[in-house]
Structure formats: structure tokens, C-alpha cells
Design a protein around this motif. Structure first.
Motif, PDB file in Angstrom:
ATOM      1  N   GLY A 173      38.514  37.982  39.004  1.00 34.56           N
ATOM      2  CA  GLY A 173      39.341  38.926  38.250  1.00 34.56           C
ATOM      3  C   GLY A 173      39.886  38.313  36.973  1.00 34.56           C
ATOM      4  O   GLY A 173      39.921  38.965  35.923  1.00 34.56           O
ATOM      5  N   LEU A 174      40.312  37.057  37.037  1.00 37.15           N
ATOM      6  CA  LEU A 174      40.807  36.376  35.836  1.00 37.15           C
ATOM      7  C   LEU A 174      39.699  36.207  34.798  1.00 37.15           C
ATOM      8  O   LEU A 174      39.921  36.406  33.600  1.00 37.15           O
ATOM      9  CB  LEU A 174      41.388  35.010  36.217  1.00 37.15           C
ATOM     10  N   GLU A 175      38.511  35.832  35.260  1.00 34.15           N
ATOM     11  CA  GLU A 175      37.391  35.623  34.329  1.00 34.15           C
ATOM     12  C   GLU A 175      36.995  36.929  33.645  1.00 34.15           C
ATOM     13  O   GLU A 175      36.769  36.964  32.434  1.00 34.15           O
ATOM     14  CB  GLU A 175      36.189  35.047  35.080  1.00 34.15           C
ATOM     15  N   SER A 176      36.911  38.020  34.403  1.00 36.70           N
ATOM     16  CA  SER A 176      36.528  39.297  33.799  1.00 36.70           C
ATOM     17  C   SER A 176      37.590  39.771  32.821  1.00 36.70           C
ATOM     18  O   SER A 176      37.278  40.301  31.753  1.00 36.70           O
ATOM     19  CB  SER A 176      36.280  40.353  34.887  1.00 36.70           C
ATOM     20  N   THR A 177      38.869  39.573  33.159  1.00 41.20           N
ATOM     21  CA  THR A 177      39.950  39.982  32.256  1.00 41.20           C
ATOM     22  C   THR A 177      39.931  39.136  30.989  1.00 41.20           C
ATOM     23  O   THR A 177      40.145  39.646  29.880  1.00 41.20           O
ATOM     24  CB  THR A 177      41.307  39.858  32.954  1.00 41.20           C
ATOM     25  N   LEU A 178      39.678  37.837  31.125  1.00 46.10           N
ATOM     26  CA  LEU A 178      39.569  36.965  29.951  1.00 46.10           C
ATOM     27  C   LEU A 178      38.459  37.435  29.024  1.00 46.10           C
ATOM     28  O   LEU A 178      38.611  37.410  27.796  1.00 46.10           O
ATOM     29  CB  LEU A 178      39.297  35.520  30.395  1.00 46.10           C
ATOM     30  N   ASN A 179      37.360  37.849  29.591  1.00 47.93           N
ATOM     31  CA  ASN A 179      36.240  38.313  28.777  1.00 47.93           C
ATOM     32  C   ASN A 179      36.603  39.591  28.030  1.00 47.93           C
ATOM     33  O   ASN A 179      36.183  39.810  26.885  1.00 47.93           O
ATOM     34  CB  ASN A 179      35.018  38.549  29.664  1.00 47.93           C
ATOM     35  N   GLN A 207      44.807  47.211  39.466  1.00 45.03           N
ATOM     36  CA  GLN A 207      46.201  46.991  39.076  1.00 45.03           C
ATOM     37  C   GLN A 207      46.470  45.521  38.786  1.00 45.03           C
ATOM     38  O   GLN A 207      47.217  45.178  37.857  1.00 45.03           O
ATOM     39  CB  GLN A 207      47.126  47.510  40.170  1.00 45.03           C
ATOM     40  N   LEU A 208      45.861  44.642  39.581  1.00 48.28           N
ATOM     41  CA  LEU A 208      46.068  43.212  39.350  1.00 48.28           C
ATOM     42  C   LEU A 208      45.455  42.778  38.021  1.00 48.28           C
ATOM     43  O   LEU A 208      46.046  41.969  37.286  1.00 48.28           O
ATOM     44  CB  LEU A 208      45.444  42.423  40.499  1.00 48.28           C
ATOM     45  N   ASN A 209      44.289  43.324  37.678  1.00 50.94           N
ATOM     46  CA  ASN A 209      43.679  43.003  36.385  1.00 50.94           C
ATOM     47  C   ASN A 209      44.539  43.480  35.221  1.00 50.94           C
ATOM     48  O   ASN A 209      44.590  42.838  34.170  1.00 50.94           O
ATOM     49  CB  ASN A 209      42.290  43.624  36.299  1.00 50.94           C
ATOM     50  N   GLN A 210      45.214  44.626  35.391  1.00 55.29           N
ATOM     51  CA  GLN A 210      46.128  45.107  34.357  1.00 55.29           C
ATOM     52  C   GLN A 210      47.262  44.111  34.142  1.00 55.29           C
ATOM     53  O   GLN A 210      47.683  43.847  33.010  1.00 55.29           O
ATOM     54  CB  GLN A 210      46.703  46.476  34.756  1.00 55.29           C
ATOM     55  N   VAL A 211      47.772  43.539  35.231  1.00 56.75           N
ATOM     56  CA  VAL A 211      48.843  42.534  35.117  1.00 56.75           C
ATOM     57  C   VAL A 211      48.334  41.303  34.374  1.00 56.75           C
ATOM     58  O   VAL A 211      49.000  40.788  33.468  1.00 56.75           O
ATOM     59  CB  VAL A 211      49.358  42.147  36.523  1.00 56.75           C
TER      60      VAL A 211
END
Length: 262
Positions: A173-179, A207-211
Motif C-alpha cells: 500500500g505504501l509503495e502504490s501510494t508513493l507511485n 481508506q488506509l491509502n488515503q491516510v
């Protein structure tokens, strides 16, 4: 009430009729209290309504992004496939050209060889051999990156129900959000990842990715010129944790300014 002056027979006095309005005052105070409570409830209702509208907007944006990502993913798929096939075909054609070149040393018909040599010089065959494969490789890398971004967009914009909990890898999730937010960060900060060994967690991924997105964008906005955003993850007891740290650098002396944790 009225005032009665004194006379020879009666002293001066005031007489009249009075009414106890305590109950009316109490009722008035109670009505004011009720009105205040109703206004407070109305304000809270309006706030909840705004949050619902915002949630609906985010859900609509998420559905739109997922649809666009799906539409992009289809042509990217066959572009990747075509580039792979094209590279194979070009390698075969270049191998055939190399075979023909071997015949030049034994061919004595100069009327055919001279035009071929002239055309080879014109197109710079030696440069073309390497550059065409390099161009294909770069195109394939670009298409693969677009495919990765599209997949991250689909993962990020996933819209599920309120009870649609999933077991996920937090680092994914962190990697996709960073991208997704890379364009907001890459011109201002270098991202350093210090990831621990995390188990899968059960959560609402969207919701976690939004955060994560809000934290990363805020960290980038806290940097004036250049800096570093550090992502750390770890475990403590039965919990996992994520830390986002923003560090600014002074432009002139390149010394560290105070850190900001989010």
C-alpha cells in the motif's frame, strides 16, 4: 398597581394585583436550552452531511480512476506484447542482414555491391543496429512503468464496502501510494524507505491509502526547497506502526533544519 396618596382618613400606600411568572421564565429558559441543543444537533448533522458528500465524491473519483486505469491497461497490454514481438522480429532481420554482409566478401558483381554499400553508409547501419534495439528497450521499459502506475492507481482507488476488510501487505500500500503521489514529491524531496518485517494486517485498504497519501503530501508541502522524506515501519507488541518524517535542508549551507514528524 397604583399609588394612593394619603388623606385625612387613610395613609399613602400602593395597591395592585401581582402575578407569579416564575413558571413562564422557567419555560422560556427551557425553550432557549432546547433551541440551543437543536442548533448544535443541526450543525453536527450538516457536518456529517458534508462528510458524506465528500465521501461520495471520493468514491466517485475512485470509481472513475479505476475505470480509466482499466481502459489504459488494455492498450498497454498489447503494446507490451507487440514490443516484445517486434524486438524478436528485428533481431531476426538484423541476423539476416549480417548473413548478407558475409556474402559481400565473395561477391564480385560490383554493379550490385556499390549501391548496397552506399545505402549502408547513408543509413549508418552500424549505428542503426544498436540504436534500434536500445529504442525498443526504452519503449518497453516505459510501457512497463505505465502498466505499474496503472496497477497502483487501481489498487489505490479501490472502492469497497464498509465491511470489505482485507488482509494486505502494508508495504504494498505504501509503495502504490508513493507511485501515485510521486509527482508531488520528486521535485522537492528524496524518499528514504526503512521498512521493517511486517505481518499482513486486516484493514480497509482504500481508506488506509488515503491516510498515507495525506501524510506524504503534507510532508512534501512542509519542505520549502529540498529535503528528505523518511518512511519507517515496524512492530510493537501486537501492533504495526508507520512513521513519516520530513527533513528540510537549507539551500545555501545544506545544513539540516528542524525535523517535522507526521
Amino acid at each position: 398597581m397604583r399609588y394612593i396618596p394619603d388623606t385625612h382618613e387613610v395613609l399613602a400606600h400602593i395597591d395592585g394585583i401581582t402575578t407569579d411568572i416564575t413558571q413562564y421564565k422557567n419555560a422560556e429558559n427551557l425553550l432557549k436550552t432546547r433551541n440551543s441543543e437543536i442548533q448544535t444537533a443541526l450543525d453536527k448533522l450538516q457536518e456529517v452531511q458534508q462528510q458524506l458528500v465528500q465521501s461520495e465524491k471520493l468514491a466517485s473519483v475512485g470509481q472513475l480512476a479505476a475505470g480509466v486505469a482499466h481502459e489504459i491497461n488494455n492498450p498497454i497490454g498489447y503494446i507490451n506484447s507487440n514490443l516484445t514481438s517486434l524486438k524478436t522480429y528485428l533481431e531476426d532481420l538484423l541476423a539476416l542482414v549480417a548473413m548478407y554482409e558475409k556474402l559481400e566478401s565473395v561477391c564480385t558483381q560490383t554493379e550490385y555491391l556499390e549501391p548496397i554499400k552506399a545505402f549502408k553508409q547513408q543509413i549508418d547501419l552500424e549505428f542503426l543496429r544498436t540504436d534500434v534495439l536500445d529504442l525498443l528497450e526504452e519503449s518497453h521499459e516505459g510501457a512497463t512503468r505505465v502498466k505499474k502506475i496503472v496497477q497502483d492507481l487501481k489498487d489505490f482507488s479501490y472502492v469497497g464496502g464498509e465491511d470489505d476488510w482485507q488482509w494486505i501487505n502494508l508495504h504494498a500500500g505504501l509503495e502504490s501510494t508513493l507511485n501515485i503521489v510521486n509527482n508531488e514529491i520528486k521535485y522537492k524531496a528524496k524518499v528514504v524507505k526503512v521498512f521493517g518485517d511486517l505481518p499482513e494486517i486486516r484493514c480497509l485498504p482504500h481508506q488506509l491509502n488515503q491516510v498515507f497519501m495525506n501524510l506524504l503530501v503534507n510532508a512534501a508541502q512542509a519542505i520549502d526547497n529540498e529535503g528528505v522524506i523518511t518512511l519507517r515501519t515496524g512492530t510493537q507488541d501486537d501492533y504495526v506502526w508507520v512513521e513519516v518524517r520530513s527533513q528540510r535542508y537549507r539551500q545555501r549551507h545544506r545544513t539540516r533544519a528542524p525535523e517535522q514528524n507526521f
